[in-house]
Design an enzyme around this catalytic site. Structure first.
Site, PDB file in Angstrom:
ATOM      1  N   CYS A   1      20.909  41.072  64.274  1.00  0.00           N
ATOM      2  CA  CYS A   1      21.737  41.316  65.456  1.00  0.00           C
ATOM      3  C   CYS A   1      21.299  40.445  66.623  1.00  0.00           C
ATOM      4  O   CYS A   1      22.067  40.169  67.536  1.00  0.00           O
ATOM      5  CB  CYS A   1      21.649  42.789  65.844  1.00  0.00           C
ATOM      6  SG  CYS A   1      19.938  43.330  66.003  1.00  0.00           S
TER       7      CYS A   1
ATOM      8  N   GLU B   1      23.228  50.573  69.229  1.00  0.00           N
ATOM      9  CA  GLU B   1      22.814  49.166  69.120  1.00  0.00           C
ATOM     10  C   GLU B   1      23.882  48.486  68.272  1.00  0.00           C
ATOM     11  O   GLU B   1      23.963  48.738  67.076  1.00  0.00           O
ATOM     12  CB  GLU B   1      21.444  49.057  68.433  1.00  0.00           C
ATOM     13  CG  GLU B   1      20.331  49.819  69.127  1.00  0.00           C
ATOM     14  CD  GLU B   1      19.932  49.217  70.452  1.00  0.00           C
ATOM     15  OE1 GLU B   1      20.195  48.015  70.661  1.00  0.00           O
ATOM     16  OE2 GLU B   1      19.382  49.943  71.284  1.00  0.00           O
TER      17      GLU B   1
HETATM   18  P1  NAP Z   1      28.458  49.577  59.969  1.00  0.00           P
HETATM   19  O1  NAP Z   1      29.435  49.319  58.907  1.00  0.00           O
HETATM   20  O2  NAP Z   1      28.946  49.966  61.306  1.00  0.00           O
HETATM   21  O3  NAP Z   1      27.482  50.704  59.369  1.00  0.00           O
HETATM   22  C1  NAP Z   1      26.356  51.139  60.091  1.00  0.00           C
HETATM   23  C2  NAP Z   1      25.970  52.529  59.626  1.00  0.00           C
HETATM   24  O4  NAP Z   1      26.968  53.473  60.030  1.00  0.00           O
HETATM   25  C3  NAP Z   1      25.854  52.673  58.112  1.00  0.00           C
HETATM   26  O5  NAP Z   1      24.781  53.526  57.811  1.00  0.00           O
HETATM   27  C4  NAP Z   1      27.185  53.327  57.741  1.00  0.00           C
HETATM   28  O6  NAP Z   1      27.129  54.027  56.540  1.00  0.00           O
HETATM   29  C5  NAP Z   1      27.333  54.268  58.911  1.00  0.00           C
HETATM   30  N1  NAP Z   1      28.677  54.782  59.124  1.00  0.00           N
HETATM   31  C6  NAP Z   1      29.864  54.193  58.833  1.00  0.00           C
HETATM   32  N2  NAP Z   1      30.875  54.987  59.222  1.00  0.00           N
HETATM   33  C7  NAP Z   1      30.321  56.097  59.763  1.00  0.00           C
HETATM   34  C8  NAP Z   1      30.848  57.280  60.345  1.00  0.00           C
HETATM   35  N3  NAP Z   1      32.158  57.486  60.448  1.00  0.00           N
HETATM   36  N4  NAP Z   1      29.994  58.226  60.790  1.00  0.00           N
HETATM   37  C9  NAP Z   1      28.668  58.036  60.696  1.00  0.00           C
HETATM   38  N5  NAP Z   1      28.100  56.927  60.157  1.00  0.00           N
HETATM   39  C10 NAP Z   1      28.919  55.963  59.708  1.00  0.00           C
HETATM   40  O7  NAP Z   1      27.494  48.328  60.211  1.00  0.00           O
HETATM   41  P2  NAP Z   1      26.774  47.390  59.126  1.00  0.00           P
HETATM   42  O8  NAP Z   1      27.820  46.580  58.462  1.00  0.00           O
HETATM   43  O9  NAP Z   1      25.848  48.204  58.279  1.00  0.00           O
HETATM   44  O10 NAP Z   1      25.864  46.482  60.049  1.00  0.00           O
HETATM   45  C11 NAP Z   1      26.269  45.252  60.606  1.00  0.00           C
HETATM   46  C12 NAP Z   1      26.463  45.335  62.091  1.00  0.00           C
HETATM   47  O11 NAP Z   1      25.334  45.961  62.686  1.00  0.00           O
HETATM   48  C13 NAP Z   1      26.585  43.987  62.750  1.00  0.00           C
HETATM   49  O12 NAP Z   1      27.674  43.998  63.624  1.00  0.00           O
HETATM   50  C14 NAP Z   1      25.290  43.841  63.537  1.00  0.00           C
HETATM   51  O13 NAP Z   1      25.402  43.066  64.703  1.00  0.00           O
HETATM   52  C15 NAP Z   1      24.954  45.239  63.864  1.00  0.00           C
HETATM   53  N6  NAP Z   1      23.511  45.374  64.068  1.00  0.00           N
HETATM   54  C16 NAP Z   1      23.057  45.610  65.321  1.00  0.00           C
HETATM   55  C17 NAP Z   1      21.693  45.748  65.541  1.00  0.00           C
HETATM   56  C18 NAP Z   1      21.154  46.036  66.912  1.00  0.00           C
HETATM   57  O14 NAP Z   1      19.972  46.399  67.017  1.00  0.00           O
HETATM   58  N7  NAP Z   1      21.917  45.882  67.972  1.00  0.00           N
HETATM   59  C19 NAP Z   1      20.791  45.626  64.485  1.00  0.00           C
HETATM   60  C20 NAP Z   1      21.304  45.375  63.220  1.00  0.00           C
HETATM   61  C21 NAP Z   1      22.671  45.253  63.018  1.00  0.00           C
HETATM   62  P3  NAP Z   1      27.674  53.360  55.170  1.00  0.00           P
HETATM   63  O15 NAP Z   1      26.826  52.188  54.885  1.00  0.00           O
HETATM   64  O16 NAP Z   1      27.495  54.465  54.186  1.00  0.00           O
HETATM   65  O17 NAP Z   1      29.107  53.004  55.405  1.00  0.00           O
END
Ligand code: NAP
Length: 522
Positions: free
Chosen positions: A294, A255
């Site tokens: 999102c 997602e």
């Molecule tokens: P993110 O930086 O991609 O992080 C998401 C998750 O992935 C966090 O728990 C992060 O951990 C983890 N992560 C990072 N690098 C990783 C790796 N190499 N291996 C495994 N896990 C890893 O996203 P965000 O900044 O938290 O969220 C914002 C984004 O999420 C926006 O683009 C938004 O559109 C999207 N979003 C989408 C939805 C949907 O349902 N489609 C819902 C909500 C948000 P850490 O925090 O420890 O780095």
């Protein structure tokens, strides 16, 4: 305070100083999170061998009972969760409620529909099919829970709902859960898991949580595990292309981000109910959770001759939104979750402003109420206007994860649909029109490139569930840049946590297998 990790049935602190979790209004440190020295391989193995067999031995109805118990535990601790959301996410109570009450509602919903599945512990998929002239030899498809762990990696914006909307169908399916919340807001997730563990609501090994980086977690996935990820497209692509995920064909659901659209029908002029309904919805989507959803509306598609009226009406409402410290009861919109998210949003806005004009951004005197702008992570609600939708790029490509949206003109309905599709696959589009034929046509046209379409006319204006609200009854997820995932959608969600298999054999054997199975009815 260092957030404890719960792995292999024990609470364990990560080594080192860890990462600080901050109050996004005051800038003060709330807690630290570390996964250093956590044995991810052992933690997953514990879930597979300890939690999985116990969960799978239960029927769907019994697992549904576990979800009900979790919902009760969370309901009784709701006030604590609101306080954590206020401190760690800067959420006014209404915003925190979407996350926390949304989580409890989703658990209760899956408890209810899971109970109706009854006593089976695997699923029958369709009827017996004949394979030969003689009816004695036939085939039956069944779906069984995977024998691994459901690794749930979540974004920072929904620390409560993000966990339980994934964990509900996973646990109902009989898969143990390994939760990896985003570090910045992991406290709420961790506290919920702590309460559930303390209450003994789940069998040993059925639920784990880590607070901090993912470390070498993905190195240890197997073919029996699943990874359900919510977050940015960049992280999604790292997860998808991870060597162990590729080697074992580990199932991954993504997602990701989305340039969602709201579309005003060609007949909907200023003063019509549908025009007002669109304006209300856009303002709500821009300001609830400070636009950190999102599903939030990022592009407002309006007939070219209505764009000024749409922009004026939205500007008038945005000007009345009180932005500031959510501890002040007059405040409607809080900050972004961190200084780094504020920085990312401001960079995104700068990119959008290169091809749009500013309709509203709080003006040069914008100042959050009761907060120091140098310490806090505020971004004012920002409405932009785009002159030429087809010449614009950033408008359809840059997701500002904050209180921002752009008014986009269209000329003719075919062009409106084409502009919506420039989002390259989105989670949701909403259409506002009194023209029944247009509403039908738009819904079907947009459904191909959107995971969900909300069609609104005056008759459902006050009863619909909202553009951005994810209802567990309906599918959540979108094609293309939205990640290509599918979550929720009632019992449809169970498919991700089950493996389908065809069994060919004597008809009485298949009848016996079918008789023991639960049956999916949507
Ligand atoms: P993110 O930086 O991609 O992080 C998401 C998750 O992935 C966090 O728990 C992060 O951990 C983890 N992560 C990072 N690098 C990783 C790796 N190499 N291996 C495994 N896990 C890893 O996203 P965000 O900044 O938290 O969220 C914002 C984004 O999420 C926006 O683009 C938004 O559109 C999207 N979003 C989408 C939805 C949907 O349902 N489609 C819902 C909500 C948000 P850490 O925090 O420890 O780095």
């Amino acid at each position: 305070m260092k957030l404890s990790n719960y792995v292999a049935g024990r609470w364990t602190e990560g080594r080192g100083t860890g990462v600080a979790l901050l109050d996004p209004v005051l800038g003060t440190e709330l807690a630290r999170a570390s996964t250093e020295s956590i044995d991810f391989a052992g933690a997953l193995e514990y879930g597979r061998h300890k939690g999985g067999p116990v969960l799978r031995a239960l029927s769907y109805a019994e697992r549904a009972g576990l979800l009900k118990s979790i919902a009760e535990v969370l309901s009784s601790n709701r006030k604590t969760y609101l306080d954590i959301a206020l401190a760690n996410s800067g959420s006014p109570e209404g915003d925190a409620s979407i996350d926390i009450d949304g989580a409890i509602f989703t658990l209760k919903y899956y408890a209810r529909i899971g109970a109706a599945l009854g006593g089976g512990s695997y699923l029958k998929d369709g009827e017996l099919v004949r394979l030969a002239k003689d009816e004695a030899f036939q085939a039956l498809h069944i779906s069984q829970p995977l024998r691994g762990v459901a690794i749930l990696i979540n974004a920072f914006n929904f620390p409560a709902w993000g966990l339980w909307e994934k964990a509900s169908p996973a646990l109902l399916s009989g898969m143990p859960v390994f939760a990896k919340p985003a570090t910045a807001t992991a406290w709420l997730t961790q506290r919920m898991v702590e309460d559930v563990v303390k209450a003994g609501a789940l069998p040993d090994g059925a639920l784990s949580v880590v607070c901090g980086g993912a470390g070498d977690l993905l190195d240890h996935v197997t073919a029996a595990d699943v990874v359900s990820f919510t977050g940015s497209a960049a992280t999604a692509s790292r997860i998808r292309s991870h060597a162990a995920v590729l080697r074992h064909s580990t199932r991954v659901n993504v997602e990701a981000d989305s340039l969602n659209a709201a579309l005003l029908g060609p007949e909907a002029k200023a003063g019509t109910p549908e025009f007002d309904l669109l304006v209300r919805e856009v303002v709500r989507e821009m300001t609830v959770k400070a636009g950190q959803k999102c599903t939030a509306i990022r592009r407002i598609l309006a007939p070219a001759d209505q764009c000024d009226a749409v922009a004026d009406a939205i500007r008038a409402k945005l000007a009345k939104i009180v932005v500031g410290n959510p501890r002040n009861k007059d405040v409607r919109m809080g900050p972004l979750v961190s200084k780094s998210q504020q920085q990312a949003a401001l960079e995104g806005l700068a990119a959008l402003k290169r091809e749009t004009s500013v309709v509203f951004d709080g003006g040069p005197d914008f100042r959050p109420l009761d907060a120091d702008p140098t310490l806090a992570a505020f971004v004012p609600p920002t409405l932009l206007s785009c002159g030429d939708a087809l010449a614009a790029h950033a408008v359809h490509d840059v997701e500002v994860f904050g209180p921002a949206a752009t008014v986009v003109p269209y000329a003719g309905t075919e062009q409106a649909f084409a502009i919506a599709r420039l989002g390259q696959g989105s989670l949701v589009a909403s259409v506002f029109s009194a023209d029944a034929q247009f509403l039908r046509q738009a819904a079907v046209e947009l459904a191909e490139s959107h995971g969900r379409v909300l069609a609104v006319n005056a008759a459902i204006g006050s009863i619909h569930t909202g553009h951005g609200n994810v209802m567990p009854q309906c599918m959540h997820g979108g094609p293309g840049r939205a990640g290509g995932g599918e979550e929720l959608g009632g019992l449809r969600a169970l498919a991700f946590y089950h493996r389908r298999s065809a069994i060919q054999g004597p008809v009485e054997c298949l009848d016996g297998i079918a008789a023991q199975a639960a049956e999916l009815r949507y």
